[in-house]
Design an enzyme around this catalytic site. Structure first.
Site, PDB file in Angstrom:
ATOM      1  N   GLU A 155      11.839  38.898  46.824  1.00 35.73           N
ATOM      2  CA  GLU A 155      11.732  38.275  45.362  1.00 35.73           C
ATOM      3  C   GLU A 155      12.905  37.662  44.925  1.00 35.73           C
ATOM      4  O   GLU A 155      14.031  38.492  44.869  1.00 35.73           O
ATOM      5  CB  GLU A 155      11.092  39.419  44.693  1.00 35.73           C
ATOM      6  N   HIS A 188       5.287  35.966  38.612  1.00 34.93           N
ATOM      7  CA  HIS A 188       5.011  36.216  37.035  1.00 34.93           C
ATOM      8  C   HIS A 188       6.410  35.592  36.322  1.00 34.93           C
ATOM      9  O   HIS A 188       7.321  35.325  36.837  1.00 34.93           O
ATOM     10  CB  HIS A 188       4.887  37.695  36.839  1.00 34.93           C
ATOM     11  N   ASP A 245      12.960  68.696  22.341  1.00 40.87           N
ATOM     12  CA  ASP A 245      13.275  67.838  21.030  1.00 40.87           C
ATOM     13  C   ASP A 245      14.471  67.120  21.760  1.00 40.87           C
ATOM     14  O   ASP A 245      15.459  66.367  21.165  1.00 40.87           O
ATOM     15  CB  ASP A 245      14.255  68.792  20.174  1.00 40.87           C
ATOM     16  N   ARG A 278       8.664  42.806  51.152  1.00 43.50           N
ATOM     17  CA  ARG A 278       8.557  41.724  49.940  1.00 43.50           C
ATOM     18  C   ARG A 278       9.970  41.195  49.905  1.00 43.50           C
ATOM     19  O   ARG A 278      10.903  41.872  50.077  1.00 43.50           O
ATOM     20  CB  ARG A 278       8.067  42.418  48.684  1.00 43.50           C
ATOM     21  N   TYR A 291       2.010  43.879  53.708  1.00 42.49           N
ATOM     22  CA  TYR A 291       2.114  45.409  53.709  1.00 42.49           C
ATOM     23  C   TYR A 291       0.957  45.777  54.652  1.00 42.49           C
ATOM     24  O   TYR A 291      -0.308  45.393  54.754  1.00 42.49           O
ATOM     25  CB  TYR A 291       1.704  46.168  52.451  1.00 42.49           C
ATOM     26  N   HIS A 331       7.579  41.795  33.318  1.00 38.53           N
ATOM     27  CA  HIS A 331       6.380  41.040  33.306  1.00 38.53           C
ATOM     28  C   HIS A 331       6.394  40.202  31.913  1.00 38.53           C
ATOM     29  O   HIS A 331       5.809  40.667  31.211  1.00 38.53           O
ATOM     30  CB  HIS A 331       5.079  41.845  33.521  1.00 38.53           C
ATOM     31  N   HIS A 375      -1.352  41.563  46.149  1.00 35.88           N
ATOM     32  CA  HIS A 375      -0.629  41.374  44.650  1.00 35.88           C
ATOM     33  C   HIS A 375      -0.629  39.655  44.476  1.00 35.88           C
ATOM     34  O   HIS A 375      -0.751  38.967  45.497  1.00 35.88           O
ATOM     35  CB  HIS A 375       0.571  42.126  44.545  1.00 35.88           C
ATOM     36  N   GLU A 383       7.515  36.024  44.765  1.00 36.23           N
ATOM     37  CA  GLU A 383       7.416  37.252  45.491  1.00 36.23           C
ATOM     38  C   GLU A 383       6.267  37.403  46.554  1.00 36.23           C
ATOM     39  O   GLU A 383       5.771  38.601  46.292  1.00 36.23           O
ATOM     40  CB  GLU A 383       7.823  38.451  44.474  1.00 36.23           C
ATOM     41  N   ASP A 404      13.435  47.301  45.226  1.00 38.60           N
ATOM     42  CA  ASP A 404      12.712  46.279  44.170  1.00 38.60           C
ATOM     43  C   ASP A 404      13.592  46.786  43.076  1.00 38.60           C
ATOM     44  O   ASP A 404      13.033  47.864  42.465  1.00 38.60           O
ATOM     45  CB  ASP A 404      11.361  46.275  43.760  1.00 38.60           C
ATOM     46  N   HIS A 447       3.980  50.493  43.693  1.00 39.43           N
ATOM     47  CA  HIS A 447       4.865  50.748  42.577  1.00 39.43           C
ATOM     48  C   HIS A 447       5.209  52.287  42.851  1.00 39.43           C
ATOM     49  O   HIS A 447       5.081  53.213  42.227  1.00 39.43           O
ATOM     50  CB  HIS A 447       4.135  50.784  41.288  1.00 39.43           C
ATOM     51  N   ASP A 491      14.752  40.748  38.591  1.00 37.09           N
ATOM     52  CA  ASP A 491      13.656  41.418  39.196  1.00 37.09           C
ATOM     53  C   ASP A 491      13.848  40.905  40.589  1.00 37.09           C
ATOM     54  O   ASP A 491      13.051  39.858  40.876  1.00 37.09           O
ATOM     55  CB  ASP A 491      12.190  40.944  38.405  1.00 37.09           C
TER      56      ASP A 491
HETATM   57 MN   LIG Z   1       8.294  41.138  40.171  1.00 41.80          MN
END
Ligand SMILES: [Mn+2]
Length: 442
Positions: free
Chosen positions: A406, A353, A35, A404, A387, A360, A349, A383, A254, A237, A265
């Protein structure tokens, strides 16, 4: 925010053809387990138009009827409110949130039957939630069946994306202000993470500091934070946040703070020092880092009205491929590496965006088939990353490095503004801060 919402509603109503009816659904309470419920987050569309952050809310816009803005809400209920918090109720919906009329959400289907009667087209986010589509189709079927009794059913269903999401794409002053604030808090939280980054800590300890940095300003993560050290940084991710930080590995963070619904972001990557020592990149790490930073700076420099995200991605892809070729990590010609997809081994990638109420964010990238040109008021990320998978044949010096960088960029009348410019990313500035110790700002 309420004033901004009123202008946004006016703009939406103006863009709807006479005879249209637009329906915007809010989010439902989502069960976490037993619950317990997840913390409620309103649908971004409803936040944009109403700022009413309660479950079971639906907004209806009918430009050619007397009541142009109708809200369906949960009615006041002293018992429920004692347990679960205050509700705006029907009265609040009109008096505080500006609706021309308000109804009990339990009457939604019956009232939609009345509201849609005589409208020529119904605008909704088709396919967003099948349960909402089904409700509207059910109402339309009933209206059609009732035509011999005088009902007039709309004959067209139109994707609300074309109006509402185009409005959300170009940020108004209130949205830009919120984005500035969420970006500033995002920077603060990243600085906490940078200072605390030393070998021996766990990824979740870094995440805890990022969360703290957000929460102390009334923010929350706008998406699940990615705190990946070593080979975890090569998982795009990665959200487990469990491993111990190892000296000499790179930590990738990130994370973006959401305030008033708008989220930052931001990503930074930096080497993990032994406690008490200065952070340093290994040679391969530094070579990849410099490549990514060079590509990012070049891409940011080209942001201005008229440029497309496709052009930004092409520039970044080309720069990364050229760099990898000159380091000998890719063979042959850079343009060929981009074209054949060989670059995807290290850069799988996209580069950019839209950003706003959703990380996004909405806004079509190819409206009408052509790449969209950036315009003043749009906000986007840039970004690039590189890798090297832990299984890559390049060998142990290169394996398990994820970089990365960004930032969040506002398109201005003549160029751009980097909303997250205060967060260091040039190696010298970065390495001066990483691992220097935690200063908790209370
Ligand atoms: Mn991003």
């Amino acid at each position: 925010m309420l004033t901004a919402c009123a202008s946004r509603r006016a703009a939406l109503l103006e863009r709807l053809p006479p005879g249209a009816c637009a329906i915007v659904f809010g989010n439902h309470d989502e069960r976490r387990n037993a619950d317990n419920h997840h913390r409620f987050r309103q649908s971004s569309d409803l936040l944009f138009l109403t700022d009413l952050s309660e479950p079971e809310t639906v907004a209806v816009f009918t430009p050619s009827k007397d009541a142009r803005f109708t809200l369906f809400v949960r009615p006041s209920d002293p018992h429920q409110e004692l347990w679960y918090g205050r509700r705006a109720g029907l009265e609040g919906a009109t008096e505080l949130y500006g609706a021309d009329q308000a109804f009990d959400i339990r009457e939604l289907e019956k009232r939609l039957f009345e509201l849609l009667d005589g409208c020529t087209e119904v605008h909704l986010l088709v396919g967003d939630r099948p349960i909402h589509d089904e409700l509207i189709l059910r109402v339309l079927a009933r209206l059609r069946k009732n035509e011999r009794n005088g009902s007039r059913a709309p004959s067209r269903i139109v994707d609300l994306n074309q109006t509402l999401h185009e409005l959300r794409l170009v940020k108004d002053e209130a949205a830009i202000l919120s984005m500035r604030r969420s970006c500033a808090v995002t920077v603060e939280a990243h600085l906490l993470a940078m200072r605390a980054c030393v070998a021996g800590k766990r990824e979740y300890e870094i995440e805890a500091l990022v969360d703290y940095g957000f929460r102390r300003r009334n923010g929350l993560p706008g998406y699940q934070s990615i705190i990946g050290s070593g080979k975890n940084a090569t998982i795009l991710h990665y959200v487990d946040s469990r491993d111990e930080l190892q000296p000499g590995q790179v930590l990738l963070v990130d994370a973006g703070c959401e305030l008033d619904g708008f989220t930052g972001d931001v990503t930074r990557a930096y080497p993990i020092p032994v406690p008490g020592q200065r952070a340093t990149f290994s040679r391969p790490q530094r070579q990849l880092y410099d490549l990514v930073l060079d590509a990012q700076l070049a891409a940011i420099a080209m942001v201005r009205p008229g440029v497309t995200i496709e052009e930004i991605h092409a520039l970044i892809s080309h720069r990364l491929a050229a760099g990898l070729c000159s380091l000998g990590l890719l063979s042959g010609d850079p343009a060929e590496a981009v074209e054949t997809g060989a670059l995807r081994r290290f850069y799988p990638h996209r580069s950019s965006h839209f950003l706003g109420l959703d990380v996004h964010d909405v806004g079509r990238y190819f409206p009408g088939g052509d790449a969209r040109r950036l315009a003043q008021g749009m906000i986007l990320t840039i970004e690039p990353g590189l890798y090297v998978q832990p299984t890559d044949p390049l060998g142990p010096d290169w394996q398990g490095i994820g970089i990365r960088i960004e930032d969040d960029i506002l398109v201005t009348a003549t160029g751009h503004e980097v909303l997250t410019a205060d967060l260091p990313k040039r190696p010298d500035d970065l390495l001066k801060i990483v691992g220097t110790g935690l200063t908790l700002l209370v």
